[in-house]
Design an enzyme around this catalytic site. Structure first.
Site, PDB file in Angstrom:
ATOM      1  N   THR A 105       0.378  -1.273   0.149  1.00  0.00           N
ATOM      2  CA  THR A 105      -0.107  -0.208  -0.171  1.00  0.00           C
ATOM      3  C   THR A 105       0.554   1.225   0.056  1.00  0.00           C
ATOM      4  O   THR A 105       1.846   1.439   1.062  1.00  0.00           O
ATOM      5  CB  THR A 105      -0.818   0.408   1.098  1.00  0.00           C
ATOM      6  OG1 THR A 105      -1.543  -1.219   1.193  1.00  0.00           O
ATOM      7  CG2 THR A 105      -1.879   1.274   1.304  1.00  0.00           C
ATOM      8  N   GLU A 106       0.521   1.965  -1.125  1.00  0.00           N
ATOM      9  CA  GLU A 106       1.431   3.478  -0.584  1.00  0.00           C
ATOM     10  C   GLU A 106       2.846   3.407  -0.809  1.00  0.00           C
ATOM     11  O   GLU A 106       3.255   4.441  -0.928  1.00  0.00           O
ATOM     12  CB  GLU A 106       0.747   4.518  -0.019  1.00  0.00           C
ATOM     13  CG  GLU A 106      -0.553   4.836   0.546  1.00  0.00           C
ATOM     14  CD  GLU A 106      -1.181   5.130  -0.983  1.00  0.00           C
ATOM     15  OE1 GLU A 106      -0.522   5.657  -1.726  1.00  0.00           O
ATOM     16  OE2 GLU A 106      -2.586   6.192  -0.426  1.00  0.00           O
TER      17      GLU A 106
END
Lengths: 398, 410
Positions: free
Chosen positions: A145-146
């Site tokens: 994530t990210e």
């Protein structure tokens, strides 16, 4: 020889309603189905459909010399299944060209790795199943994530069997070195890390339509000349960006689609250039050095750290509260309860609570589903408290 | 500068604004000649000493006091009341000589003040006339005509805020004249600017916004004196008038009390709705949960904010609203109505529509229930208001003055 690796990240969270304290115990509809659907429709119209069509045309036109990779979350795939099967179908068509690769990640676009390795692995497995179901391929390269990354994550992911992992080409780790090579994460054996070239990526994702930018307007020619100048001092250019860049963050009238339309041809005009997917980038390039990220890095904001999600006590308190319920939630056997709990693990909820408005405020405000981070926190905590109540009731019933 | 004194009791923000602005201007070597309404009421003021000290500390502030019975936030009714009391006092003291000094009604007194202020201005040198609120407008216009110097009218509120539904044509007309004659109009919020443009049709070009700033307060935390330690405290502080929305506060309190035990509500201040509020509290069965400490002084403010867990300002009409800034300065999490002018400059507060009693109760409960929310509002709120300094306001003010002087020379 310079390889160009483009990966697009597509994601939509299950946004929360302003679920109030007086609603706790009365009903458990925390999620704003109406807003989620409206946003999905809007982004489908402005971005997903036109860009998918364009990419497919380009792949066909270049007979496979042009290829891309996708990171597409489970939460958006679920929403597409339910509300926009036509858009899901257009992603499947892209997959069927054979020149599109899908990355692995957590199903719920979550920060699970930071709080529960067990939940992290579970969400990665859920996502793999979903990708296999729709696109008939099994991801071999992982993206957290990210682009949240550190050495321990790379070690963990290597053990899970992935051959590659993505990360931000953060200056404070690279120092004088270039992101345009393949590196080995510190203390790993085989896994390779692909680093985002944030300058060239953000030229498209953030600066493309900025009239204050000295390079505005950005022509495909100018951009490709920058890419070509890498030749000799780098082997691989990783252009990582939100898929919503096309048509949603950069509107159609900025010329973003025309830019993309001409990009493959211009890149391929240079005989040394070629496009690769993420696994080809991993396979085709040797490791040129070590990438040692002891602390977490990410692709967010200027800090490139976790402060966008875990920077204040509201963010930390709420995510800790959520994960403190993990064991009981899972042992409850209540599918709906588990589902709602997992929806709440999505990182966006914590991003909305970010208060470091003083430098990166504009980006956070643009992406905030709430009027203020405080509203986001209140809705989240109220939802968690209702979940806790449901858990208690469930126990009583047994 | 035609402004107001530092109020003897906590009667509202305009005196504070004038005081802080003059001090900050003095720090920037702007010479301020300050004409101040100063009446019999003020001689009893515990703040008299403070003012005199300020005057001595800032050699660039020269203060002229004009003996008058008018003071900030007065209207015809309150003036008549005070005048009547004053006349009775005069009679009993049997001097009777000073009787002629004050006007029979507020309008007359406003013109008396204008006359005296003009006499003072005749003997002063200045480049700009800067007046605050309608009562000083006739004086400012008179001085402008006599001196041919440019005029800044500083709008802290309008007749539409003071009277809500009913307007007052006398006050409206004076404001209109002020806005017409002004070379520059500064409003304390976009909310006021909007009223000035739509209800007075002022020339858009000359109307700007200059938000107020926060007054520096002591960092000392005062120990809560009487209320039991385990009780959480929700505070309302201000004039108990229809503009401040005290009834919404009481109604929200009922919902809060239903959901959380051990919460006490403090409604500090006084005003024409106080009795009505006491009755409403009784009707809603909140008698044992409510405290009405009444009138409070500047020193009490520290204590009130220090003991409160959350401060609420549900104003129906609030041109700016300086009290939330004070609460935040003291580290008290703050909830304000979206209709307040200060909502334009504050991010680290919770905002509600004043009429949305349920939402207000929700937010009060959230602040009390979630420690992380309390903490974040507390620390970020305090940081935010310390950035809103009078020094910055004075910088902007000085630029406006210089700009006007240049324009006049052309």
């Amino acid at each position: 020889m310079v390889s160009v690796c483009m990966y697009f990240h597509a994601h939509q969270p299950h946004r929360l309603k302003r679920y109030g304290m007086f609603e706790i115990g009365v009903h458990s509809d925390y999620f704003d189905e109406k807003a989620n659907r409206e946003i999905l429709d809007k982004v489908s119209h402005k971005c997903y459909l036109p860009t998918n069509t364009l990419l497919k045309e380009l792949i066909e036109e270049h007979k496979g010399d042009f290829k891309v990779s996708f990171s597409i979350t489970g939460t958006i795939l679920e929403q597409l299944e339910q509300f926009r099967p036509d858009v899901l179908e257009s992603f499947k068509e892209l997959a069927r060209t054979g020149h599109v690769e899908f990355l692995s990640e957590t199903f719920h676009h979550s920060l699970a790795y930071l709080y529960s390795k067990e939940e992290f692995e579970h969400q990665v497995a859920l996502h793999r199943k979903k990708i296999e179901e729709h696109f008939d391929q099994t991801p071999v390269v992982f993206r957290n994530t990210e682009l949240i990354f550190n050495n321990d994550l790379a070690i963990h992911v290597e053990k899970m069997g992935f051959k590659g992992i993505l990360a931000e080409g953060a200056d404070h780790i690279l120092e004088w070195r270039s992101p345009n090579f393949v590196y080995r994460p510190a203390s790993t054996q085989k896994i390779k890390v692909l680093l985002k070239n944030y300058k060239l990526s953000d030229d498209i994702a953030f600066r493309f339509s900025n009239k204050q930018w000295e390079e505005h307007p950005l022509s495909t020619e100018k951009y490709v000349s920058w890419m070509n100048s890498v030749n000799g001092s780098g082997e691989l250019i990783n252009l990582f960006m939100d898929y919503e860049t096309f048509g949603e963050h950069q509107w159609e009238d900025t010329g973003i689609f025309e830019f993309l339309r001409h990009l493959p041809k211009k890149v391929l005009e240079h005989p040394d250039n070629r496009f690769v997917t993420v696994s080809e980038a991993v396979d085709n390039h040797d490791v040129r050095g070590e990438f040692d990220a002891h602390n977490f890095i990410s692709w967010a904001d200027l800090e490139r750290d976790l402060s966008a999600w875990l920077g204040n006590s509201m963010q930390k308190g709420s995510i800790e509260k959520l994960f403190s319920l993990e064991k009981e939630i899972k042992s409850s056997g209540d599918e709906r309860l588990i589902r709602d709990w997992r929806y709440l693990t999505t990182s966006d909820h914590f991003y909305y609570m970010c208060t470091k408005w003083f430098t990166d405020g504009d980006v956070h405000k643009y992406f905030n589903a709430f009027d203020s981070p405080y509203e986001g926190f209140i809705a989240f905590m109220n939802s968690v408290h209702d979940i806790e109540l449901r858990l208690k009731q469930r126990k009583k019933e047994r | 500068m035609l402004g107001w004194e530092f109020p003897p009791f906590f009667a509202g923000g305009i005196g504070i604004v004038c005081y802080e602005l003059s001090k900050a201007l003095a720090d920037k070597n702007v010479e301020v000649t300050y004409i101040m309404p100063f009446g019999p009421r003020n001689t009893r003021s515990p703040f008299l000493k403070k003012l005199i000290t300020a005057e001595n500390m800032y050699p660039t502030i020269k203060v002229h006091r004009v003996d008058t019975m008018m003071h900030a936030y007065m209207n015809e009714e309150t003036y008549t009341q005070e005048y009547t009391v004053r006349m009775l006092e005069e009679k009993t003291s049997a001097t009777g000589v000073k009787k002629q000094l004050y006007g029979k009604n507020l309008l007359q007194e406003v013109h008396n003040f204008a006359h005296r202020a003009m006499l003072i201005a005749e003997h002063e040198e200045f480049d700009i006339i800067h007046c605050h609120d309608w009562m000083t407008v006739p004086a400012a216009i008179g001085i402008k005509h006599a001196s041919k110097k440019p005029l800044i009218v500083h709008m802290h509120n309008t007749v539409f805020d003071r009277y809500l539904q009913n307007t007052n044509s006398v006050e409206y007309d004076i404001e209109q004249r002020g806005l017409d004659e002004a070379d520059k109009v500064l409003c304390v919020s976009h909310f006021i600017r909007n009223t000035v443009l739509t209800k007075y049709h002022a020339d858009e070009q000359k109307v700007g916004v200059l938000h107020n700033a926060a007054q520096k307060m002591s960092d000392a935390q005062v120990a809560p004196p009487t209320i039991q330690a385990h009780d959480r405290i929700v505070l309302f502080a201000g004039r108990i008038t229809v503009q401040k929305g005290p009834d919404y506060f009481v109604k929200a309190s009922r919902l809060v009390a239903d959901h959380m035990p051990d919460v006490k509500f403090v409604m500090a201040g006084t005003g024409d709705m106080l009795t009505q509020m006491i009755e409403l509290v009784a009707d809603l069965g909140l008698g044992d949960k409510f405290l009405f400490p009444g009138f409070y002084t500047r020193d009490d403010v520290d204590t009130l904010f220090s003991m409160a867990d959350v401060f609420v300002m549900p104003s129906v009409s609030e041109p700016f609203g300086i009290v939330p800034l004070e609460a935040m300065y003291k580290g008290t999490p703050t909830i304000i109505s979206k209709q307040s002018g200060c909502s334009e400059v504050l991010a680290h507060v919770l905002k509600v529509d004043f009429w949305d009693v349920e939402e207000l109760a929700e937010k009060i409960l959230a602040v009390l229930a979630y420690e992380e929310l309390h903490q974040t509002l507390r620390s970020h709120g305090k940081y935010e208001v310390t950035q809103l300094t009078w020094d910055k306001v004075a910088d902007r003010m000085k630029r406006e003055y210089e700009q006007l002087c240049i324009e006049v020379k052309r």
